[in-house]
Design a protein around this motif. Structure first.
Motif, PDB file in Angstrom:
ATOM      1  N   PHE A  10       0.779  -1.112   0.165  1.00 35.75           N
ATOM      2  CA  PHE A  10       0.045   0.026   0.115  1.00 35.75           C
ATOM      3  C   PHE A  10       0.719   1.108   0.059  1.00 35.75           C
ATOM      4  CE2 PHE A  10      -4.302  -1.633   0.877  1.00 35.75           C
ATOM      5  CZ  PHE A  10      -3.805  -2.826   1.190  1.00 35.75           C
ATOM      6  N   ASP A  11       0.514   2.118  -0.833  1.00 36.56           N
ATOM      7  CA  ASP A  11       1.072   3.510  -0.794  1.00 36.56           C
ATOM      8  C   ASP A  11       0.394   4.293   0.467  1.00 36.56           C
ATOM      9  OD1 ASP A  11       2.155   6.129  -1.618  1.00 36.56           O
ATOM     10  OD2 ASP A  11       0.052   6.541  -2.110  1.00 36.56           O
ATOM     11  N   LEU A  12       1.035   5.348   1.199  1.00 32.46           N
ATOM     12  CA  LEU A  12       0.338   5.580   2.245  1.00 32.46           C
ATOM     13  C   LEU A  12      -0.359   7.035   1.950  1.00 32.46           C
ATOM     14  CD1 LEU A  12       0.678   5.645   5.326  1.00 32.46           C
ATOM     15  CD2 LEU A  12       2.649   6.754   5.511  1.00 32.46           C
ATOM     16  N   ASP A  13       0.350   8.063   1.466  1.00 29.35           N
ATOM     17  CA  ASP A  13      -0.251   9.107   1.259  1.00 29.35           C
ATOM     18  C   ASP A  13      -1.143   9.367   0.365  1.00 29.35           C
ATOM     19  OD1 ASP A  13       1.492  10.659   3.133  1.00 29.35           O
ATOM     20  OD2 ASP A  13       3.167  10.829   1.527  1.00 29.35           O
ATOM     21  N   GLY A  14      -2.500   9.611   0.693  1.00 26.83           N
ATOM     22  CA  GLY A  14      -3.667   9.818  -0.391  1.00 26.83           C
ATOM     23  C   GLY A  14      -4.381   8.341  -0.630  1.00 26.83           C
ATOM     24  N   VAL A  15      -3.814   7.362   0.139  1.00 24.12           N
ATOM     25  CA  VAL A  15      -4.411   5.938   0.183  1.00 24.12           C
ATOM     26  C   VAL A  15      -4.904   5.508   1.344  1.00 24.12           C
ATOM     27  CG1 VAL A  15      -4.066   3.495  -0.240  1.00 24.12           C
ATOM     28  CG2 VAL A  15      -3.051   5.057  -1.997  1.00 24.12           C
ATOM     29  N   VAL A 171      -1.320  -1.049  -4.025  1.00 20.86           N
ATOM     30  CA  VAL A 171      -2.532   0.051  -4.389  1.00 20.86           C
ATOM     31  C   VAL A 171      -1.808   1.394  -4.126  1.00 20.86           C
ATOM     32  CG1 VAL A 171      -4.595   0.452  -3.143  1.00 20.86           C
ATOM     33  CG2 VAL A 171      -3.875  -1.753  -2.895  1.00 20.86           C
ATOM     34  N   GLU A 172      -2.388   2.154  -5.216  1.00 22.41           N
ATOM     35  CA  GLU A 172      -1.792   3.587  -5.420  1.00 22.41           C
ATOM     36  C   GLU A 172      -2.853   4.554  -6.087  1.00 22.41           C
ATOM     37  OE1 GLU A 172       0.497   5.487  -5.610  1.00 22.41           O
ATOM     38  OE2 GLU A 172       2.335   4.521  -5.221  1.00 22.41           O
ATOM     39  N   ASP A 173      -2.374   5.759  -5.390  1.00 22.29           N
ATOM     40  CA  ASP A 173      -3.235   7.001  -6.021  1.00 22.29           C
ATOM     41  C   ASP A 173      -2.740   7.897  -7.000  1.00 22.29           C
ATOM     42  OD1 ASP A 173      -1.801   8.056  -3.897  1.00 22.29           O
ATOM     43  OD2 ASP A 173      -2.710   9.761  -3.845  1.00 22.29           O
ATOM     44  N   ALA A 174      -1.235   7.542  -6.982  1.00 17.97           N
ATOM     45  CA  ALA A 174      -0.558   8.348  -7.999  1.00 17.97           C
ATOM     46  C   ALA A 174      -0.019   7.693  -9.283  1.00 17.97           C
ATOM     47  CB  ALA A 174       0.860   8.650  -7.247  1.00 17.97           C
TER      48      ALA A 174
HETATM   49 MG    MG Z   1       0.017   8.441  -2.785  1.00 18.46          MG
END
Ligand code: MG
Ligand code: BG6
Length: 214
Positions: A10-15, A171-174
């Protein structure tokens, strides 16, 4: 169900936490002080990339005097101090029940779970919001030499949880994070901003939708 996957990174910032809004506020303060145009669209380009690379992207719109490397690192340090003052205000309530329950369910299903973040503040954030124990391993900006879109942080995360790249999903938001996952040979699961990106393998409306696939 995605049969071959045994590790989720998991990505952290934004996820997992919405620290992306604090990154934005901190950079916005710096940009305003320097008279640099900065908005949400430029901010989206900073998702997943390192602090110094973020600064370089912001400086693309800077028209003042030449900045030395020392001046640039002072600016990045100041941004980080502002950012950390926001992080100080975070508590376990900043992680949704949905995130906690999803991680718990995935663990119960037998998946190994890791964080894969470009941030050098990842450990501090996980501590502030009491989320460290949900993960088997953390790979972050302090452990790598090349930031996303380079796959290094995810390769390191996969190694830490004992999974090969092809057994791992990210799992990413970027967009930079989706590129990092794909270039590292991993499955790329997009949420939020990254769902518009065509390299994503799976697109989630909300984090608990992970349980539909894993
Ligand atoms: Mg992120
Ligand atoms: C990523 C963020 O998680 O961490 C980026 O998406 C940020 O926007 C990067 O630049 C580095 O963060 P930090 O906390 O080391 O400045």
């Amino acid at each position: 169900m995605e049969k071959n996957i045994s590790g989720l990174i998991f990505d952290l910032d934004g996820v997992l936490v919405f620290t992306d809004k604090y990154h934005y506020l901190a950079w916005k303060q710096i940009a305003d002080e320097m008279g640099i145009p900065f908005d949400e669209t430029i901010n989206d380009k900073l998702r997943g990339v390192s602090r110094m690379q973020s600064l370089e992207i912001i400086l693309e719109n800077y028209s003042g005097e030449h900045l030395t490397d020392k001046q640039k690192s002072d600016i990045a340090e100041r941004k980080n101090a502002i950012y950390r003052s926001y992080l100080q205000t975070m508590t376990p309530d900043d992680v949704s029940e949905e995130v906690r329950n999803t991680l718990e369910m995935l663990k119960k299903k037998g998946y190994k779970l890791a964080v894969g973040s470009s941030s050098k503040n990842a450990g501090f954030i996980l501590e502030q919001v009491a989320l460290r124990d949900a993960f088997d391993a953390v790979s972050d900006g302090n452990m790598i030499t090349r930031s996303k879109p380079d796959p290094e942080v995810f390769i390191k995360a996969a190694q830490l949880i004992g999974c090969d790249a092809e057994q791992s999903a990210v799992v990413e938001d970027a967009e930079a994070g989706i590129d990092a996952a794909k270039d590292g040979g991993m499955m790329a699961v997009a949420i939020g901003n990254a769902t518009a990106y065509d390299r994503s393998d799976i697109r989630l409306d909300t984090i608990s939708d992970l349980l539909l696939y894993f």
